[in-house]
Design an enzyme around this catalytic site. Structure first.
Site, PDB file in Angstrom:
ATOM      1  N   SER A 241     -11.964 -31.599   9.995  1.00  0.00           N
ATOM      2  CA  SER A 241     -12.702 -30.924   8.919  1.00  0.00           C
ATOM      3  C   SER A 241     -12.593 -31.694   7.615  1.00  0.00           C
ATOM      4  O   SER A 241     -11.498 -31.988   7.147  1.00  0.00           O
ATOM      5  CB  SER A 241     -12.117 -29.534   8.660  1.00  0.00           C
ATOM      6  OG  SER A 241     -12.351 -28.692   9.741  1.00  0.00           O
TER       7      SER A 241
ATOM      8  N   HIS B 203     -18.444 -29.983   9.967  1.00  0.00           N
ATOM      9  CA  HIS B 203     -18.451 -30.780  11.197  1.00  0.00           C
ATOM     10  C   HIS B 203     -19.878 -31.161  11.537  1.00  0.00           C
ATOM     11  O   HIS B 203     -20.693 -30.297  11.835  1.00  0.00           O
ATOM     12  CB  HIS B 203     -17.850 -29.998  12.362  1.00  0.00           C
ATOM     13  CG  HIS B 203     -16.372 -29.830  12.252  1.00  0.00           C
ATOM     14  ND1 HIS B 203     -15.492 -30.645  12.899  1.00  0.00           N
ATOM     15  CD2 HIS B 203     -15.632 -28.955  11.560  1.00  0.00           C
ATOM     16  CE1 HIS B 203     -14.262 -30.280  12.606  1.00  0.00           C
ATOM     17  NE2 HIS B 203     -14.316 -29.248  11.792  1.00  0.00           N
TER      18      HIS B 203
ATOM     19  N   HIS C  53     -14.259 -27.036  19.083  1.00  0.00           N
ATOM     20  CA  HIS C  53     -13.113 -26.148  18.863  1.00  0.00           C
ATOM     21  C   HIS C  53     -13.101 -24.999  19.873  1.00  0.00           C
ATOM     22  O   HIS C  53     -14.150 -24.562  20.352  1.00  0.00           O
ATOM     23  CB  HIS C  53     -13.194 -25.506  17.468  1.00  0.00           C
ATOM     24  CG  HIS C  53     -13.054 -26.474  16.342  1.00  0.00           C
ATOM     25  ND1 HIS C  53     -14.139 -27.086  15.761  1.00  0.00           N
ATOM     26  CD2 HIS C  53     -11.959 -26.913  15.679  1.00  0.00           C
ATOM     27  CE1 HIS C  53     -13.715 -27.877  14.787  1.00  0.00           C
ATOM     28  NE2 HIS C  53     -12.405 -27.798  14.707  1.00  0.00           N
TER      29      HIS C  53
ATOM     30  N   TYR D  38     -12.341 -21.998  18.940  1.00  0.00           N
ATOM     31  CA  TYR D  38     -12.872 -20.801  18.248  1.00  0.00           C
ATOM     32  C   TYR D  38     -14.389 -20.733  18.248  1.00  0.00           C
ATOM     33  O   TYR D  38     -14.962 -19.695  17.936  1.00  0.00           O
ATOM     34  CB  TYR D  38     -12.314 -20.680  16.822  1.00  0.00           C
ATOM     35  CG  TYR D  38     -12.657 -21.804  15.867  1.00  0.00           C
ATOM     36  CD1 TYR D  38     -13.943 -21.979  15.370  1.00  0.00           C
ATOM     37  CD2 TYR D  38     -11.680 -22.684  15.454  1.00  0.00           C
ATOM     38  CE1 TYR D  38     -14.247 -22.996  14.486  1.00  0.00           C
ATOM     39  CE2 TYR D  38     -11.955 -23.710  14.576  1.00  0.00           C
ATOM     40  CZ  TYR D  38     -13.253 -23.859  14.093  1.00  0.00           C
ATOM     41  OH  TYR D  38     -13.536 -24.878  13.245  1.00  0.00           O
ATOM     42  N   GLU D  39     -15.051 -21.836  18.615  1.00  0.00           N
ATOM     43  CA  GLU D  39     -16.511 -21.803  18.746  1.00  0.00           C
ATOM     44  C   GLU D  39     -16.923 -21.212  20.089  1.00  0.00           C
ATOM     45  O   GLU D  39     -18.112 -21.062  20.352  1.00  0.00           O
ATOM     46  CB  GLU D  39     -17.072 -23.221  18.610  1.00  0.00           C
ATOM     47  CG  GLU D  39     -16.880 -23.790  17.218  1.00  0.00           C
ATOM     48  CD  GLU D  39     -17.151 -25.286  17.165  1.00  0.00           C
ATOM     49  OE1 GLU D  39     -18.153 -25.677  16.552  1.00  0.00           O
ATOM     50  OE2 GLU D  39     -16.363 -26.049  17.744  1.00  0.00           O
TER      51      GLU D  39
ATOM     52  N   ALA E 105      -7.626 -30.890   9.517  1.00  0.00           N
ATOM     53  CA  ALA E 105      -7.217 -30.200   8.300  1.00  0.00           C
ATOM     54  C   ALA E 105      -6.224 -29.121   8.731  1.00  0.00           C
ATOM     55  O   ALA E 105      -6.363 -28.546   9.808  1.00  0.00           O
ATOM     56  CB  ALA E 105      -8.420 -29.570   7.625  1.00  0.00           C
TER      57      ALA E 105
ATOM     58  N   MET F  55      -6.137 -25.370  13.796  1.00  0.00           N
ATOM     59  CA  MET F  55      -6.903 -24.755  14.884  1.00  0.00           C
ATOM     60  C   MET F  55      -7.457 -25.790  15.869  1.00  0.00           C
ATOM     61  O   MET F  55      -8.517 -25.570  16.464  1.00  0.00           O
ATOM     62  CB  MET F  55      -8.051 -23.930  14.299  1.00  0.00           C
ATOM     63  CG  MET F  55      -7.618 -22.917  13.250  1.00  0.00           C
ATOM     64  SD  MET F  55      -9.026 -22.090  12.503  1.00  0.00           S
ATOM     65  CE  MET F  55      -8.235 -21.256  11.112  1.00  0.00           C
ATOM     66  N   SER F  56      -6.748 -26.881  16.039  1.00  0.00           N
ATOM     67  CA  SER F  56      -7.287 -27.926  16.921  1.00  0.00           C
ATOM     68  C   SER F  56      -6.154 -28.802  17.447  1.00  0.00           C
ATOM     69  O   SER F  56      -4.988 -28.434  17.386  1.00  0.00           O
ATOM     70  CB  SER F  56      -8.289 -28.792  16.136  1.00  0.00           C
ATOM     71  OG  SER F  56      -7.638 -29.514  15.113  1.00  0.00           O
TER      72      SER F  56
ATOM     73  N   ASN G 240      -4.158 -26.767   2.106  1.00  0.00           N
ATOM     74  CA  ASN G 240      -3.732 -25.550   1.400  1.00  0.00           C
ATOM     75  C   ASN G 240      -2.324 -25.187   1.843  1.00  0.00           C
ATOM     76  O   ASN G 240      -1.915 -25.533   2.956  1.00  0.00           O
ATOM     77  CB  ASN G 240      -4.694 -24.390   1.734  1.00  0.00           C
ATOM     78  CG  ASN G 240      -4.791 -24.154   3.227  1.00  0.00           C
ATOM     79  OD1 ASN G 240      -5.539 -24.839   3.922  1.00  0.00           O
ATOM     80  ND2 ASN G 240      -4.012 -23.210   3.725  1.00  0.00           N
TER      81      ASN G 240
ATOM     82  N   HIS H  30     -12.423 -21.513   3.254  1.00  0.00           N
ATOM     83  CA  HIS H  30     -12.871 -22.764   3.869  1.00  0.00           C
ATOM     84  C   HIS H  30     -13.328 -23.745   2.788  1.00  0.00           C
ATOM     85  O   HIS H  30     -13.238 -24.966   2.969  1.00  0.00           O
ATOM     86  CB  HIS H  30     -14.001 -22.487   4.864  1.00  0.00           C
ATOM     87  CG  HIS H  30     -14.342 -23.671   5.721  1.00  0.00           C
ATOM     88  ND1 HIS H  30     -13.429 -24.274   6.562  1.00  0.00           N
ATOM     89  CD2 HIS H  30     -15.481 -24.388   5.855  1.00  0.00           C
ATOM     90  CE1 HIS H  30     -14.003 -25.299   7.181  1.00  0.00           C
ATOM     91  NE2 HIS H  30     -15.241 -25.391   6.756  1.00  0.00           N
TER      92      HIS H  30
HETATM   93  N1  HPA Z   1      -4.391 -22.478   8.815  1.00  0.00           N
HETATM   94  C1  HPA Z   1      -5.032 -22.894   9.924  1.00  0.00           C
HETATM   95  N2  HPA Z   1      -5.933 -23.874   9.903  1.00  0.00           N
HETATM   96  C2  HPA Z   1      -6.197 -24.462   8.721  1.00  0.00           C
HETATM   97  C3  HPA Z   1      -5.564 -24.053   7.537  1.00  0.00           C
HETATM   98  C4  HPA Z   1      -4.608 -23.006   7.592  1.00  0.00           C
HETATM   99  O1  HPA Z   1      -4.009 -22.602   6.590  1.00  0.00           O
HETATM  100  N3  HPA Z   1      -6.062 -24.835   6.546  1.00  0.00           N
HETATM  101  C5  HPA Z   1      -6.950 -25.681   7.139  1.00  0.00           C
HETATM  102  N4  HPA Z   1      -7.039 -25.457   8.441  1.00  0.00           N
END
Ligand code: HPA
Length: 285
Positions: free
Chosen positions: A42, A73, A95, A97-98, A125, A223-224, A247, A259
């Site tokens: 990401s 993406h 992903h 989650y998709e 990310a 998440m990947s 973050n 996001h």
């Molecule tokens: N958690 C999960 N996935 C992420 C985060 C997060 O805080 N930031 C960017 N991708």
């Protein structure tokens, strides 16, 4: 063979036939043999602009692959030269989650292998679990914890791709991690080191989960990546990777996660990240 639903399970034993079709689709467009495969996470897709003589194939034009849906993406497979070296890149990824099956999520790295790559760089990310990892931290992944509850290697094995019981002792290659750190030093880019915790998403974690994963030894959460690493090791690829901490983990600042901040951190760190990867690729033996 090209099922309509990306959620249809794909056991390991079915991968070879699917890779035959994918390889044919790529070879209809280019005969470039990549040495290295790179998955751009990401906000990190900008590295694709550095590719020379690039051939770009949208996911939707590859048999069995759905168009990428995640914001940030693009969803293209690219083959070309980076710092003079032949590479294959995934700009965007597939992903969980998709709604993609684990066996589909791993096809890009299996395709890298099929096209000739021997090493893969997985990027993403992530949220910071280590409180000292502020937004913009680039973290070389030293190991991972698979918290997705899923595994892409379940089902009849494909012995032609890899053996039944994949060893993950040195999953995140000590050799390649050292090379990433050397590239960071050469470019004057600070790189941290840490353990990536992988979940399915798409929700961000609760503060309680963030505290749990930090106490388990995690340094970043996302998440990947973890299923791709497992599959890459299964297929005999050498693996390394970088997380961009976009973050602080949920609950650390009291502010909600968005996001938009993930993409903003990607835009800020993108050029630093690109310099490290370019140098890494240029110097890799
Ligand atoms: N958690 C999960 N996935 C992420 C985060 C997060 O805080 N930031 C960017 N991708």
């Amino acid at each position: 063979m090209t099922d309509v639903s990306p959620a249809t399970p794909i056991p390991p034993a079915d991968q070879s036939a699917r890779l035959d079709a994918l390889e044919a689709a790529v070879r209809a467009r280019t005969d470039l043999v990549p040495e290295i495969g790179i998955v751009l996470g990401s906000g990190l897709g900008g590295l694709a602009d550095d590719l020379e003589d690039a051939v770009a194939i949208p996911f939707a034009e590859l048999p069995g692959w759905p168009a990428a849906t995640a914001p940030g993406h693009v969803g293209r497979l690219l083959l070309g030269r980076l710092a003079g070296r032949p590479v294959v890149m995934l700009q965007g990824r597939l992903h969980l989650y998709e709604g993609n099956a684990p066996g589909l999520v791993i096809q890009p790295v299996l395709l890298f292998r099929r096209l000739g790559a021997t090493a893969v760089v997985l990027t993403n990310a992530a949220g910071g679990l280590d409180p000292s990892f502020g937004p913009g931290t680039l973290m070389v992944i030293s190991d991972h914890i698979n918290m997705t509850g899923l595994n892409p290697l379940i089902g009849p094995n494909a012995d032609a791709i890899g053996e039944r019981f994949t060893d993950l002792t040195d999953a995140w290659s000590r050799r390649l991690r050292a090379r990433l750190h050397e590239a960071g030093r050469a470019e004057g880019v600070e790189l941290a080191d840490g353990i990536y915790v992988g979940l399915t998403g798409p929700n961000y974690e609760t503060p309680a989960e963030v505290r749990l994963f930090a106490s388990m030894g995690g340094h970043a959460v996302g998440m990947s990546t973890v299923l791709e690493c497992i599959a890459a090791r299964w297929a005999g690829l050498e693996v390394c990777g970088i997380s961009l901490v976009t973050n602080a983990g949920a609950g650390y600042t009291g502010e909600p996660l968005t996001h938009a901040e993930v993409l903003a951190a990607g835009a800020e760190a993108g050029p630093r990240f690109a310099r490290v990867i370019r140098r890494f690729v240029a110097d890799l033996e």
